[in-house]
Motif scaffolding. Structure first.
Motif: not given
Length: 417
Positions: A253-261, A263-270
């Motif tokens: 999900p693009e909304e779970q990428a580091p470049e789109t998050t 504060g407290y928003e986590g991410f999945i980052h290859p």
């Protein structure tokens, strides 16, 4: 902050960044790169010169040292100060060339020969430091303020205490760790040997930040084995593992990428992919402050991997997930006194406090989980893990000032309850 209080702080920092201490994820050695031991040996001798006579290198390259409590304050809880020696493997870190530039409005020319600029539009936070002297690189390597600024703040504090024996304090325990950047900084950390009852890592960002919570973190490895056939004769036969890896990454999900998050928003980052048609591996970082959302991200990755395997049954696809560290907040909440002390240290140093979550992790998080409460104090740097890393000199001085305030306050701490 006056440089007169810590006259050698900047020169110490500039000396530290010349050590090539980049950690290596692929290494099985401890520490992961031999040059970290060279800096460790240097720091041992430096600490001994400040009166920390028991300074030594422990298992895995961890530097330990202590300074006895002032007479009459031996029963106060021992305070710990911690920083890490290694630099990130995410950017070039060989032949670092630091330079001090007074920042004015507009872009900063870092490298006239290669025309490398520090662009104000790209890094607008630099506007807060107009008129200050800032340490940059030449734009071809990272600087190493993460975390040699932390090391410098602590050693400058120790140097101050040597020159000012009238300062009363509890027992002070100092440690410098290797391999923090690859999540191995505390693998060999011996808490009983360290000797502190509570501690603070100096490994934070901009001046004034104070961090008491961090990501829950895991690293996933996906291995995809395809089927190799000569490309001229491969119709209906070839299974290209590179393309399958690309399909998997594209499903994140693009909304779970580091470049789109933030504060407290986590991410999945290859963050690493390598392979051939026959076999491709993908390393993926999973991060979230919230435990339930963290586990949900793991589940999502498992589901996406399983779906890919079902869509292409001729491929052999495997997934492993290994937890790296936990959010330290639940563990720090058990000893709120430790937070009260550091907030008072900021106030006494005249530093406004900005408490925010770490979008990463620290040695302090791992130590907090192991029973040594250890919040994270700023060091003053910006743009870590980047060739645009820099640190304003007044911010570095402020970090040393907070370290000294913590040391002075240690004499007033009778209990952590």
């Amino acid at each position: 902050m006056s440089t007169k209080k810590f006259p050698n702080l900047v020169s110490q920092f500039l000396q530290y960044v010349k050590f090539e201490t980049q950690s290596c994820r692929e290494s099985q050695d401890e520490p992961s790169s031999p040059n970290q031991l060279k800096m460790a040996e240097f720091l041992v001798e430096e600490l001994k010169s400040y009166g920390l006579e028991d300074a030594h290198i422990g298992k895995g390259g961890v530097v330990y040292a202590s300074l006895d409590a002032a007479k009459g304050f031996e029963d106060c809880p021992a305070i710990g100060l911690i920083a890490h020696m290694d630099t990130s493997p995410d950017a070039p870190a060989v032949n670092i060339k630091p330079q001090i530039i007074q920042v004015e409005t507009g872009d900063v020319l870092l490298n006239p020969e290669k025309q490398i600029y520090f662009r104000e539009n790209d890094f607008p936070e630099i506007k807060k430091y107009v008129g200050q002297e800032v340490i940059f690189t030449d734009g071809t390597t990272l600087l190493g303020a993460d975390d040699k600024a932390g090391v410098a703040a602590i050693t400058a504090c120790m140097a101050y205490l040597k020159d000012h024996p009238e300062v009363i304090h509890a027992k002070i325990c100092v440690a410098f760790t290797p391999d923090e950047e690859i999540a191995k900084g505390t693998v060999n950390f011996d808490i009983p040997c360290f000797g502190a009852d509570y501690a603070y890592t100096f490994d934070g960002g901009e001046i004034g930040t104070l961090e008491t919570e961090n990501f829950n973190a895991a690293t996933a490895m996906v291995t995809i084995k395809g089927v190799v056939v000569h490309p001229g004769l491969s119709k209906g036969k070839m299974v290209n593992s590179i393309k399958l890896a690309s399909r998997l990454i594209g499903a994140f999900p693009e909304e779970q990428a580091p470049e789109t998050t933030e504060g407290y928003e986590g991410f999945i980052h290859p963050n690493k992919i390598e392979g051939t048609v026959a076999e491709t591996s993908v390393r993926i970082l999973i991060r979230d402050h919230n435990k339930e959302k963290f586990e949900a991200k793991k589940t999502l990755l498992k589901d996406l991997t399983r779906k890919l395997a079902e869509e292409e049954s001729r491929a052999d696809i495997s997934l492993t997930i290994k937890d790296s560290y936990e959010n330290m907040r639940p563990y720090l909440e058990k000893t709120p006194k430790v937070m009260e002390i550091v907030r008072e240290a900021y106030r006494q140093a005249g530093i406004p406090i900005s408490e925010e979550p770490i979008r990463g992790g620290t040695d302090g998080a791992r130590l907090s989980v192991r029973g040594l409460p250890c919040p994270n104090v700023f060091t003053g740097g910006l743009n870590y893990h980047s060739v645009y890393e820099c640190i304003p000199i007044p911010s570095l001085e402020a970090a040393a000032e907070v370290a000294l305030s913590l040391v002075k306050l240690s004499a007033e701490v009778k209990t952590l309850k």
